[in-house]
Design a protein around this motif. Structure first.
Motif, PDB file in Angstrom:
ATOM      1  N   GLN A   1      -6.827   7.464   0.410  1.00  0.00           N
ATOM      2  CA  GLN A   1      -6.517   7.872   1.782  1.00  0.00           C
ATOM      3  C   GLN A   1      -5.979   6.789   2.526  1.00  0.00           C
ATOM      4  O   GLN A   1      -4.812   6.983   3.364  1.00  0.00           O
ATOM      5  CB  GLN A   1      -7.998   8.139   2.613  1.00  0.00           C
ATOM      6  N   SER A   2      -6.048   5.369   2.165  1.00  0.00           N
ATOM      7  CA  SER A   2      -5.438   4.488   2.737  1.00  0.00           C
ATOM      8  C   SER A   2      -4.304   4.195   2.417  1.00  0.00           C
ATOM      9  O   SER A   2      -3.332   3.707   3.015  1.00  0.00           O
ATOM     10  CB  SER A   2      -6.276   2.932   2.624  1.00  0.00           C
ATOM     11  N   THR A   3      -3.888   4.570   1.001  1.00  0.00           N
ATOM     12  CA  THR A   3      -2.516   4.277   0.682  1.00  0.00           C
ATOM     13  C   THR A   3      -1.436   5.780   1.228  1.00  0.00           C
ATOM     14  O   THR A   3      -0.353   5.666   1.625  1.00  0.00           O
ATOM     15  CB  THR A   3      -2.272   4.383  -1.059  1.00  0.00           C
ATOM     16  N   TYR A   4      -2.310   6.911   1.364  1.00  0.00           N
ATOM     17  CA  TYR A   4      -1.691   7.834   1.857  1.00  0.00           C
ATOM     18  C   TYR A   4      -1.122   7.697   3.418  1.00  0.00           C
ATOM     19  O   TYR A   4      -0.079   7.798   3.688  1.00  0.00           O
ATOM     20  CB  TYR A   4      -2.506   9.261   2.011  1.00  0.00           C
ATOM     21  N   LYS A   5      -2.090   7.139   4.022  1.00  0.00           N
ATOM     22  CA  LYS A   5      -1.554   6.661   5.498  1.00  0.00           C
ATOM     23  C   LYS A   5      -0.661   5.574   5.658  1.00  0.00           C
ATOM     24  O   LYS A   5       0.358   5.571   6.417  1.00  0.00           O
ATOM     25  CB  LYS A   5      -3.080   6.190   6.099  1.00  0.00           C
ATOM     26  N   ALA A   6      -0.776   4.554   4.708  1.00  0.00           N
ATOM     27  CA  ALA A   6       0.321   3.671   4.622  1.00  0.00           C
ATOM     28  C   ALA A   6       1.755   4.236   4.433  1.00  0.00           C
ATOM     29  O   ALA A   6       2.814   3.725   5.053  1.00  0.00           O
ATOM     30  CB  ALA A   6       0.042   2.517   3.550  1.00  0.00           C
ATOM     31  N   LEU A   7       1.778   5.166   3.397  1.00  0.00           N
ATOM     32  CA  LEU A   7       3.242   5.860   3.187  1.00  0.00           C
ATOM     33  C   LEU A   7       3.606   6.782   4.198  1.00  0.00           C
ATOM     34  O   LEU A   7       4.945   6.848   4.377  1.00  0.00           O
ATOM     35  CB  LEU A   7       2.964   6.585   1.997  1.00  0.00           C
ATOM     36  N   HIS A   8       2.552   7.387   4.786  1.00  0.00           N
ATOM     37  CA  HIS A   8       3.128   8.650   5.550  1.00  0.00           C
ATOM     38  C   HIS A   8       2.813   8.568   7.144  1.00  0.00           C
ATOM     39  O   HIS A   8       3.416   9.137   7.623  1.00  0.00           O
ATOM     40  CB  HIS A   8       2.355  10.002   5.137  1.00  0.00           C
TER      41      HIS A   8
ATOM     42  N   LEU B   1       5.418  -6.867  -3.919  1.00  0.00           N
ATOM     43  CA  LEU B   1       6.869  -7.852  -3.809  1.00  0.00           C
ATOM     44  C   LEU B   1       8.023  -6.978  -3.867  1.00  0.00           C
ATOM     45  O   LEU B   1       9.005  -7.349  -3.053  1.00  0.00           O
ATOM     46  CB  LEU B   1       6.893  -8.759  -4.838  1.00  0.00           C
ATOM     47  N   GLY B   2       7.985  -5.870  -4.480  1.00  0.00           N
ATOM     48  CA  GLY B   2       9.312  -5.106  -4.773  1.00  0.00           C
ATOM     49  C   GLY B   2       9.288  -3.587  -4.209  1.00  0.00           C
ATOM     50  O   GLY B   2      10.055  -3.071  -4.230  1.00  0.00           O
ATOM     51  N   GLY B   3       8.057  -3.163  -3.645  1.00  0.00           N
ATOM     52  CA  GLY B   3       7.886  -1.903  -3.267  1.00  0.00           C
ATOM     53  C   GLY B   3       8.805  -1.838  -1.840  1.00  0.00           C
ATOM     54  O   GLY B   3       9.795  -2.295  -1.776  1.00  0.00           O
ATOM     55  N   GLY B   4       8.195  -1.138  -0.875  1.00  0.00           N
ATOM     56  CA  GLY B   4       9.039  -0.968   0.445  1.00  0.00           C
ATOM     57  C   GLY B   4       8.285  -0.023   1.044  1.00  0.00           C
ATOM     58  O   GLY B   4       7.253   0.416   1.007  1.00  0.00           O
ATOM     59  N   ASP B   5       9.011   0.412   2.192  1.00  0.00           N
ATOM     60  CA  ASP B   5       8.355   1.488   3.338  1.00  0.00           C
ATOM     61  C   ASP B   5       7.195   0.981   4.071  1.00  0.00           C
ATOM     62  O   ASP B   5       6.274   1.935   4.116  1.00  0.00           O
ATOM     63  CB  ASP B   5       8.101   3.036   2.466  1.00  0.00           C
ATOM     64  N   ASP B   6       6.907  -0.361   4.103  1.00  0.00           N
ATOM     65  CA  ASP B   6       5.986  -0.910   4.599  1.00  0.00           C
ATOM     66  C   ASP B   6       5.598  -1.002   6.043  1.00  0.00           C
ATOM     67  O   ASP B   6       4.665  -0.770   6.549  1.00  0.00           O
ATOM     68  CB  ASP B   6       5.506  -2.297   4.078  1.00  0.00           C
ATOM     69  N   TYR B   7       6.736  -1.248   6.735  1.00  0.00           N
ATOM     70  CA  TYR B   7       6.821  -1.394   8.138  1.00  0.00           C
ATOM     71  C   TYR B   7       5.770  -2.409   8.975  1.00  0.00           C
ATOM     72  O   TYR B   7       5.462  -2.242   9.726  1.00  0.00           O
ATOM     73  CB  TYR B   7       6.899  -0.165   8.609  1.00  0.00           C
TER      74      TYR B   7
ATOM     75  N   MET C   1       0.845  -1.096   0.101  1.00  0.00           N
ATOM     76  CA  MET C   1       0.029  -0.113   0.084  1.00  0.00           C
ATOM     77  C   MET C   1       0.771   1.399  -0.047  1.00  0.00           C
ATOM     78  O   MET C   1       0.421   2.242  -0.461  1.00  0.00           O
ATOM     79  CB  MET C   1      -0.967   0.059   1.275  1.00  0.00           C
ATOM     80  N   ALA C   2       1.865   1.270   0.770  1.00  0.00           N
ATOM     81  CA  ALA C   2       2.919   2.481   0.829  1.00  0.00           C
ATOM     82  C   ALA C   2       3.455   2.790  -0.680  1.00  0.00           C
ATOM     83  O   ALA C   2       3.511   3.923  -0.914  1.00  0.00           O
ATOM     84  CB  ALA C   2       3.947   2.289   1.803  1.00  0.00           C
ATOM     85  N   ALA C   3       3.880   1.557  -1.179  1.00  0.00           N
ATOM     86  CA  ALA C   3       4.690   1.881  -2.499  1.00  0.00           C
ATOM     87  C   ALA C   3       3.430   2.413  -3.759  1.00  0.00           C
ATOM     88  O   ALA C   3       3.655   2.999  -4.782  1.00  0.00           O
ATOM     89  CB  ALA C   3       5.148   0.635  -2.917  1.00  0.00           C
ATOM     90  N   LEU C   4       2.219   1.791  -3.534  1.00  0.00           N
ATOM     91  CA  LEU C   4       1.032   2.213  -4.165  1.00  0.00           C
ATOM     92  C   LEU C   4       1.010   3.726  -4.102  1.00  0.00           C
ATOM     93  O   LEU C   4       0.506   4.453  -4.783  1.00  0.00           O
ATOM     94  CB  LEU C   4      -0.103   1.560  -3.920  1.00  0.00           C
ATOM     95  N   GLY C   5       0.966   4.085  -2.982  1.00  0.00           N
ATOM     96  CA  GLY C   5       0.617   5.481  -2.319  1.00  0.00           C
ATOM     97  C   GLY C   5       1.854   6.395  -3.065  1.00  0.00           C
ATOM     98  O   GLY C   5       1.557   7.446  -3.559  1.00  0.00           O
ATOM     99  N   LEU C   6       2.965   6.010  -3.009  1.00  0.00           N
ATOM    100  CA  LEU C   6       4.093   6.560  -3.453  1.00  0.00           C
ATOM    101  C   LEU C   6       4.366   6.772  -5.112  1.00  0.00           C
ATOM    102  O   LEU C   6       4.170   7.795  -5.528  1.00  0.00           O
ATOM    103  CB  LEU C   6       5.565   5.836  -3.248  1.00  0.00           C
ATOM    104  N   ALA C   7       3.501   5.557  -5.685  1.00  0.00           N
ATOM    105  CA  ALA C   7       3.372   5.750  -7.105  1.00  0.00           C
ATOM    106  C   ALA C   7       2.380   6.786  -7.580  1.00  0.00           C
ATOM    107  O   ALA C   7       2.617   7.345  -8.505  1.00  0.00           O
ATOM    108  CB  ALA C   7       2.881   4.270  -7.703  1.00  0.00           C
ATOM    109  N   TYR C   8       1.389   6.862  -6.834  1.00  0.00           N
ATOM    110  CA  TYR C   8       0.277   7.687  -6.914  1.00  0.00           C
ATOM    111  C   TYR C   8       0.802   9.108  -6.924  1.00  0.00           C
ATOM    112  O   TYR C   8       0.582   9.884  -7.503  1.00  0.00           O
ATOM    113  CB  TYR C   8      -0.887   7.578  -6.336  1.00  0.00           C
TER     114      TYR C   8
ATOM    115  N   GLN D   1       4.359  -5.361  -8.574  1.00  0.00           N
ATOM    116  CA  GLN D   1       5.491  -4.754  -8.180  1.00  0.00           C
ATOM    117  C   GLN D   1       5.488  -4.035  -6.764  1.00  0.00           C
ATOM    118  O   GLN D   1       6.443  -4.183  -5.865  1.00  0.00           O
ATOM    119  CB  GLN D   1       5.549  -3.425  -9.124  1.00  0.00           C
ATOM    120  N   CYS D   2       4.117  -3.478  -6.692  1.00  0.00           N
ATOM    121  CA  CYS D   2       4.285  -2.750  -5.173  1.00  0.00           C
ATOM    122  C   CYS D   2       4.409  -3.509  -3.874  1.00  0.00           C
ATOM    123  O   CYS D   2       5.042  -3.401  -3.162  1.00  0.00           O
ATOM    124  CB  CYS D   2       2.957  -2.048  -4.996  1.00  0.00           C
TER     125      CYS D   2
END
Ligand SMILES: [Mg+2]
Length: 330
Positions: free
Chosen positions: A189-196, A261-267, A169-176, A258-259
Motif C-alpha cells: 500500500q505505501s509503495t502504491y501510494k508513493a507511486l500513484h 538513488l537512481g529511481g524517480g517519481d518521488d516528488y 518508495m515510488a520506484a519500488l512500487g513501480l518495480a513491484y 537502485q530505487c
C-alpha cells in the motif's frame, strides 16, 4: 472533437473557481477566449510550470484513472512547491480516445484531478481537449516573492543536503507493479501510494523560504537531481550512505539502493541549507509531521556537479551499476 465543449464544461463545473476575486485574483473565469488574472501582490511574481503525462511513457492503460487525475495535477504542484510558491491557478489540456468523453474513465480522472485541486486550493481557469493517444498536460501558476524563490543554483559551500519523506518508495512500487520484484504485503500500500498519489510538499516549500539556499523536487532520481543542484551551483556534493533512509524490512539492499538513488517519481523536496538552520529544519519536520533527512554536504573542493556517496568508513560507494534517472516504462 465532438463533445469537447461539454467535456471541459463538465470538468470546470467540478473545479469551479472561487468567485471571490479579491482573494483569488481571477478577473474573468473560463468560458471566454482567455481567462484574466490580476497581477500578483506588489513585490511578488508569478511562478509558472508545465508538465505532461503520456500513456505508455508515464502511465499504463490499466492504471486507475482516479489516481492518474490526482497525479497529473500533483506533479505540477510539486514544481511550484519546489520553488517555494503558493499554487493559484491551473489549466488542463487533454488528448483522449474516441468515446472517452462519455466514459466512466474520464469521470474518474476528473474526480482525482478535482480532489487534488480542492485539497490544494487551486482554481482551474481553462482547458482544451482533442482526440489522440491519452495525454495530459497541466500548466500550473503560483505566486512567490522572487527573492524568496528556491532556485537550484543557490547552494553554498558547506551547506547541508536534506531530503523530505522517503525517496525510493515510488520506484519500488513501480518495480513491484512491473513484476521485477516481490514485496511484503505491508509495503504494497505505501509503495502504491508513493507511486500513484504523490503529495506535493507545498507547506514545506513555503516554510523553506529564508532557510534553504537551494531546492528542487526529485522527479528523475536523487543522484541525478542532486547533480542538477551541484551543477547549477558550481559545487560538488557528498552523501553519507548511513544517513540515507534505510531499506525497508525484507527489501533487497541492492534493489533499495537502485530505487533510492537512481529511481524517480518521488516528488520529495531535495534542498540545501546552512548548518545554522539545522534546529529550525528539525522543528519544521516535527511541525509538518514530515521526515526531513540530513544526508550530506555541498562543497567547493571537487569538480562541480560531481557526487560522491561515502560508506560508514568514509570510503566511496561503488555506484557503477546504478542506473541513473527515472526511465518510466522505457
Ligand atoms: Mg521539478
Amino acid at each position: 472533437m465532438a463533445g469537447e465543449f461539454a467535456l471541459i464544461e463538465r470538468l470546470l463545473s467540478q473545479v469551479r473557481p472561487d468567485p471571490n476575486t479579491q482573494t483569488n485574483g481571477l478577473l474573468l473565469g473560463p468560458g471566454d477566449d482567455c481567462a484574466l488574472i490580476a497581477p500578483p501582490a506588489p513585490g511578488e511574481s508569478f511562478a509558472i510550470t508545465t508538465d505532461m503525462l503520456v500513456e505508455g511513457t508515464h502511465f499504463l492503460h490499466t492504471d486507475s484513472p482516479e489516481d492518474l487525475g490526482w497525479k497529473t495535477l500533483a506533479v505540477n504542484l510539486s514544481d511550484l512547491a519546489a520553488m517555494g510558491a503558493t499554487p493559484r491557478y491551473v489549466t488542463l489540456a487533454a488528448a483522449l480516445l474516441a468515446g472517452d468523453e462519455s466514459s466512466a474513465w474520464v469521470d474518474q480522472f476528473f474526480s482525482g484531478f478535482t480532489n487534488c485541486a480542492q485539497k490544494h486550493k487551486v482554481s482551474l481557469i481553462g482547458g482544451d481537449t482533442t482526440r489522440g493517444p491519452r495525454t495530459f498536460s497541466v500548466t500550473a501558476i503560483g505566486t512567490v516573492h522572487p527573492n524568496q524563490a528556491l532556485r537550484r543554483s543557490g547552494a553554498q559551500d558547506q551547506d547541508d543536503i536534506w531530503i523530505s519523506g522517503t525517496p525510493g518508495m515510488a520506484a519500488l512500487g513501480l518495480a513491484y507493479k512491473l513484476g521485477t520484484t516481490d514485496l511484503p504485503v505491508v509495503l504494497e500500500q505505501s509503495t502504491y501510494k508513493a507511486l500513484h498519489r504523490p503529495q506535493p510538499r507545498i507547506a514545506l516549500g513555503l516554510s523553506l523560504a529564508g532557510l534553504a539556499h537551494s531546492c528542487l523536487d526529485v522527479s528523475d532520481g536523487l543522484l541525478q537531481d542532486l547533480g542538477h543542484i551541484a551543477q547549477a551551483s558550481g559545487l560538488a556534493a557528498t552523501l553519507h550512505n548511513a544517513a540515507l533512509p534505510p531499506a525497508p524490512n525484507l527489501v533487497d539492499p541492492a534493489l533499495w539502493q537502485q530505487c533510492l538513488l537512481g529511481g524517480g517519481d518521488d516528488y520529495e523536496l531535495l534542498f540545501t541549507a546552512p548548518t545554522s538552520a539545522r534546529s529550525k529544519i528539525q522543528t519544521l519536520s516535527a511541525t509538518l509531521k514530515l521526515p526531513l533527512h540530513r544526508i550530506g554536504q555541498m562543497h567547493a573542493d571537487g569538480k562541480a556537479g560531481t557526487i560522491t556517496v561515502l560508506d560508514i568508513h568514509q570510503k566511496p560507494v561503488d555506484l557503477s551499476n546504478l542506473r541513473h534517472g527515472f526511465d518510466h516504462f522505457a
